[in-house]
Design an enzyme around this catalytic site. Structure first.
Site, mmCIF file in Angstrom:
data_model
loop_
_atom_site.group_PDB
_atom_site.id
_atom_site.type_symbol
_atom_site.label_atom_id
_atom_site.label_comp_id
_atom_site.label_asym_id
_atom_site.label_seq_id
_atom_site.Cartn_x
_atom_site.Cartn_y
_atom_site.Cartn_z
ATOM 1 N N SER A 180 -1.482 23.165 -25.136
ATOM 2 C CA SER A 180 -1.461 24.444 -24.434
ATOM 3 C C SER A 180 -2.687 24.706 -23.580
ATOM 4 O O SER A 180 -2.635 25.523 -22.667
ATOM 5 C CB SER A 180 -1.286 25.576 -25.439
ATOM 6 O OG SER A 180 -2.204 25.443 -26.502
ATOM 7 N N HIS A 208 5.564 24.763 -25.194
ATOM 8 C CA HIS A 208 5.289 24.864 -23.755
ATOM 9 C C HIS A 208 6.208 23.977 -22.916
ATOM 10 O O HIS A 208 6.145 24.004 -21.698
ATOM 11 C CB HIS A 208 3.831 24.489 -23.464
ATOM 12 C CG HIS A 208 2.860 25.533 -23.909
ATOM 13 N ND1 HIS A 208 2.623 26.689 -23.190
ATOM 14 C CD2 HIS A 208 2.098 25.616 -25.012
ATOM 15 C CE1 HIS A 208 1.745 27.417 -23.821
ATOM 16 N NE2 HIS A 208 1.401 26.804 -24.934
ATOM 17 N N LYS A 244 8.250 31.522 -23.958
ATOM 18 C CA LYS A 244 7.508 31.018 -22.793
ATOM 19 C C LYS A 244 8.484 30.768 -21.635
ATOM 20 O O LYS A 244 8.949 31.719 -21.036
ATOM 21 C CB LYS A 244 6.680 29.818 -23.216
ATOM 22 C CG LYS A 244 5.535 30.309 -24.132
ATOM 23 C CD LYS A 244 4.774 29.251 -24.853
ATOM 24 C CE LYS A 244 3.688 29.929 -25.700
ATOM 25 N NZ LYS A 244 3.170 29.063 -26.743
#
Ligand SMILES: *Cc1c(COP(=O)(O)O)cnc(C)c1O
Length: 397
Positions: A180, A208, A244
């Site tokens: 990240s 992610h 996300k």
């Protein structure tokens, strides 16, 4: 003197070390351009990678589900909190990741914190990358297993740890797939091989990467599966988040049917936490559909990230080992990081400074999170502004 006086002292110490965090002003909505301090500013601070967080179709689905099915679920999924949409979404997730089953968690932080202690206990061992996300680290701490931390993406170090420790009952290797802060990818093929060779479970957190990497947006496992067809079956536990790229909220795990059944019995953050609102499940369903039907979002995002990284390299910015839509700019110190971040903010660009404890001191960085909603003009403006800001700060080491 009171029992809370230590808080003031600790805060003062953080401030002296340039490590005090203050909450930014609240935003109306997540977007590529947001209003901050009464001014419009280009937002590189979010993880809204596909630009879905304010998508009307997601909002519509959430609104409709709320009208039909109410808001709070008022109980754990194991009691009476589960909605029909949760059931359907778990099936959709399992199909998406080509596993037998899936399970929704309140967040993926909660997923990691609950799943790891359900997989390993006393007499077992965990092997984790030193740059794993905080939620993985906390999950490892909660498990009563022996912890082995290997240097970042260092396969040889991991192998020698595995060799030296054959005495454990169960072994678990756990890693982020896309890290990240540095935006680099874990060497999943090699991890898969080691897991196979040493008879270890392999858990990969795609928080992610879901929606961004891989031909179908399944993540880095899919990305590397193109050259390693055995990889998908070697990753036993696959974590992801809706929060996300998918623009919603909520975590999930995908795996075999018995594994999912075990986790529903034993992961404490599943068993003892209230089911998510149906609205989130409904919006998550639409988000997964959009990952399938609008692949150009992830393709153009990764193309833009490549181009931006090249441009930054031409200007001698240190983007660490980034190979994704997360592009760090290493500045060498927390103080310089925070100064650069503030200068960018004054000039209309929001790019947060990241410093200890999120990263080691000398790896302090400006974190650029690209989204599909950033235009080429915004990226040009970013580069020009970075040059200008650095010019007025003096040389970097
Ligand atoms: C952001 C992140 C999480 C937490 O996700 P939430 O769903 O927001 O709790 C977990 N794991 C990794 C690797 C992350 O980057």
């Amino acid at each position: 003197m009171g029992p809370l006086d230590w808080v003031d002292e600790e805060l003062a110490q953080l401030k002296r070390a340039d490590l005090l965090r203050t909450l930014p002003p609240p935003l109306r909505a997540a977007a590529a351009v947001v209003e901050l301090d009464g001014r419009r500013i280009i937002n590189f601070a979010s993880n809204d990678y596909l630009g879905l967080a304010s998508d009307k179709r997601l909002i519509e689905a959430a609104t409709r589900a709320t009208r039909d099915q109410g808001l709070g679920r008022a109980a754990s999924p194991l009691v009476c909190g589960r909605a029909e949409v949760h059931d359907a979404l778990e099936q959709q997730l399992a199909n998406f990741q080509r596993t037998e089953a899936a399970l929704l968690f309140p967040t993926s932080f909660a997923a990691n914190a609950g799943i790891i202690p359900a997989l390993v206990d006393r007499g077992d061992a965990i092997y984790g990358d030193e740059k794993n996300h905080a939620s993985i680290i906390d999950g490892c701490r909660l498990a009563r297993a022996q912890r082995h931390i290997y240097p970042h993406v260092d396969i040889n170090a991991l192998e020698s740890l595995l060799q030296k420790s054959q005495k454990y009952r169960r072994r678990l290797i756990v890693t982020d797939s896309l890290f990240s802060m540095d935006g680099d990818l874990a060497p999943l093929s090699q991890l898969g091989q080691l897991a196979e060779q040493y008879d270890a479970m392999l858990m990969v957190d795609e928080a992610h990467a879901i929606g961004v990497f891989g031909e179908h947006g399944r993540g880095v496992v899919e990305h590397f599966s193109q050259t390693d067809p055995q990889l998908e079956q070697r990753v036993h536990i696959r974590i992801g988040t809706f929060a996300k790229a998918l623009g919603v909220a909520g975590g999930f795990v995908c795996g075999t049917a018995p594994l999912i059944k075990w986790l529903a019995n034993r992961a404490r953050t599943y068993v003892f936490s209230t089911a998510q609102p149906a609205a989130l499940g409904a919006a998550g369903t639409v988000a997964l559909d959009l990952v399938a039907s609008e692949p150009q979002r992830r393709k153009s995002l990764l193309k833009k990230a490549d181009a931006l990284r090249q441009q930054l390299h031409r200007h001698n910015w240190n983007t660490a080992p980034s190979a994704s839509q997360i592009i760090p700019l290493r500045t060498g110190s927390p103080a310089r990081t925070m100064r650069l971040s503030q200068m960018l903010r004054d000039r209309g660009i929001w790019a947060p400074g990241i410093r200890p404890p999120s990263v080691p001191e000398d790896e302090s960085l400006i974190r650029l999170g690209l989204t599909a909603a950033h235009t080429d003009q915004m990226l040009d403006f970013l580069v020009t502004t970075l040059q200008e800001a650095r010019g007025s700060m003096g040389p970097f080491p």
